[in-house]
Design an enzyme around this catalytic site. Sequence first.
Site, PDB file in Angstrom:
ATOM      1  N   MET A  21      91.792  69.067  53.633  1.00  0.00           N
ATOM      2  CA  MET A  21      90.780  68.327  52.704  1.00  0.00           C
ATOM      3  C   MET A  21      89.367  68.762  52.958  1.00  0.00           C
ATOM      4  SD  MET A  21      92.674  65.126  50.946  1.00  0.00           S
ATOM      5  CE  MET A  21      92.001  63.857  52.258  1.00  0.00           C
ATOM      6  N   GLY A  27      89.659  69.389  65.120  1.00  0.00           N
ATOM      7  CA  GLY A  27      91.182  69.306  64.886  1.00  0.00           C
ATOM      8  C   GLY A  27      91.619  70.303  64.150  1.00  0.00           C
ATOM      9  N   HIS A  28      90.836  70.485  62.866  1.00  0.00           N
ATOM     10  CA  HIS A  28      91.200  71.369  61.738  1.00  0.00           C
ATOM     11  C   HIS A  28      91.311  72.823  62.429  1.00  0.00           C
ATOM     12  CE1 HIS A  28      89.903  68.164  59.252  1.00  0.00           C
ATOM     13  NE2 HIS A  28      90.863  68.402  58.639  1.00  0.00           N
ATOM     14  N   GLN A  52      96.467  61.429  45.967  1.00  0.00           N
ATOM     15  CA  GLN A  52      96.761  60.770  47.168  1.00  0.00           C
ATOM     16  C   GLN A  52      95.809  59.674  47.662  1.00  0.00           C
ATOM     17  OE1 GLN A  52      96.621  64.689  49.479  1.00  0.00           O
ATOM     18  NE2 GLN A  52      96.013  62.926  51.189  1.00  0.00           N
ATOM     19  N   MET A 177      90.123  62.897  66.433  1.00  0.00           N
ATOM     20  CA  MET A 177      89.074  63.503  65.445  1.00  0.00           C
ATOM     21  C   MET A 177      89.424  63.079  64.188  1.00  0.00           C
ATOM     22  SD  MET A 177      87.589  66.877  67.107  1.00  0.00           S
ATOM     23  CE  MET A 177      86.712  66.681  68.571  1.00  0.00           C
ATOM     24  N   SER A 178      88.489  62.653  63.256  1.00  0.00           N
ATOM     25  CA  SER A 178      88.801  62.547  61.922  1.00  0.00           C
ATOM     26  C   SER A 178      87.693  62.659  61.018  1.00  0.00           C
ATOM     27  CB  SER A 178      89.358  61.164  61.577  1.00  0.00           C
ATOM     28  OG  SER A 178      89.274  60.832  60.162  1.00  0.00           O
TER      29      SER A 178
HETATM   30  O1  PAF Z   1      96.312  65.936  56.038  1.00  0.00           O
HETATM   31  C1  PAF Z   1      95.553  65.985  55.069  1.00  0.00           C
HETATM   32  O2  PAF Z   1      94.329  66.499  54.850  1.00  0.00           O
HETATM   33  C2  PAF Z   1      96.038  65.869  53.447  1.00  0.00           C
HETATM   34  O3  PAF Z   1      97.242  64.703  53.525  1.00  0.00           O
HETATM   35  C3  PAF Z   1      97.030  67.448  52.898  1.00  0.00           C
HETATM   36  C4  PAF Z   1      98.149  67.344  53.860  1.00  0.00           C
HETATM   37  C5  PAF Z   1      96.057  68.390  52.832  1.00  0.00           C
HETATM   38  C6  PAF Z   1      97.141  66.864  51.607  1.00  0.00           C
HETATM   39  O4  PAF Z   1      96.374  66.933  50.573  1.00  0.00           O
END
Ligand code: PAF
Length: 278
Positions: A21, A27-28, A52, A177-178
């Site tokens: 997102m 982390g990403h 979501q 991390m977030s």
């Molecule tokens: O983990 C996330 O960032 C989200 O839940 C995902 C998997 C990209 C789905 O929108």
Amino acid sequence: MREWVRRERKEGRRIGLVPSMGALHEGHLTLALEASAACDRVIVSIFVNPTQFGPGEDFEAYPRTLASDAEKLAALKVVDVIFAPAVEEIYPMGTNVTWVTVDQMGDYLCGSTRPGHFRGVTTIVARLFAICEPDEAVFGLKDAQQFFILKRMTAEMGFGVVLRGVPTVREPDGLAMSSRNRYLTPEERAAAPLLNRVLSEARETLMRQGPVDVNTMLSKARQRLESEPRCRVDYVQLVDTATLQPLERVRSGDEVLMALAAFFGAARLIDNVIVTIP
Ligand code: PAF
């Protein structure tokens, strides 16, 4: 997106997808590196998925930082495509009538306090799989419940995508991390590593040979969290990783997930440990 993928696949290239997102942190970037180690081409999707988020959650406030995300990914030098569709492209009819839902596995943990959240996640990930046709998809294990639900969905729907779960990347003081850590005030940020400390203590208890009274362990963990005035506990639970149903007793060989969520001011943070009982 689909044209590009099909061309690459025709050339025999293995495609890795990192769904995200945005508001990317280390982390990403680790997920992208993992995808690149396993695949020939890497797609990172960036899409703040409205379905979501529940009413009153942080959909509007969620950081959207596409330009700096793109810079970080360019510096990494392993990402071939950033797929950042508009909401209207993904949900052209407005409200969806087609959903992918996974029963039972969303009943506890984040599912118990975020109704509809996992239905939004499974639906968007199924949609990303349909568009990007990846061979592999890489997810962070900080969202462990999400990972286990997506694994089950992928197996049962026969998507033919290999799912990789990558261990949580942490700050030096242990805080996971977030993208939501940026909501923390300096005082909340200083208190937040408590989440990881509580989970590490629980892991030690679980790794110790001998019977563990799960309920006592969970209430101790909750008390430890509640002793911090800045922390408001959402849940602390222990579940079986295969079913995501709560366990009262653990047996040797069980793989368990102990997970928690807590608010520090406006930030709802989650963290977990996955333990195989010796
Ligand atoms: O983990 C996330 O960032 C989200 O839940 C995902 C998997 C990209 C789905 O929108």
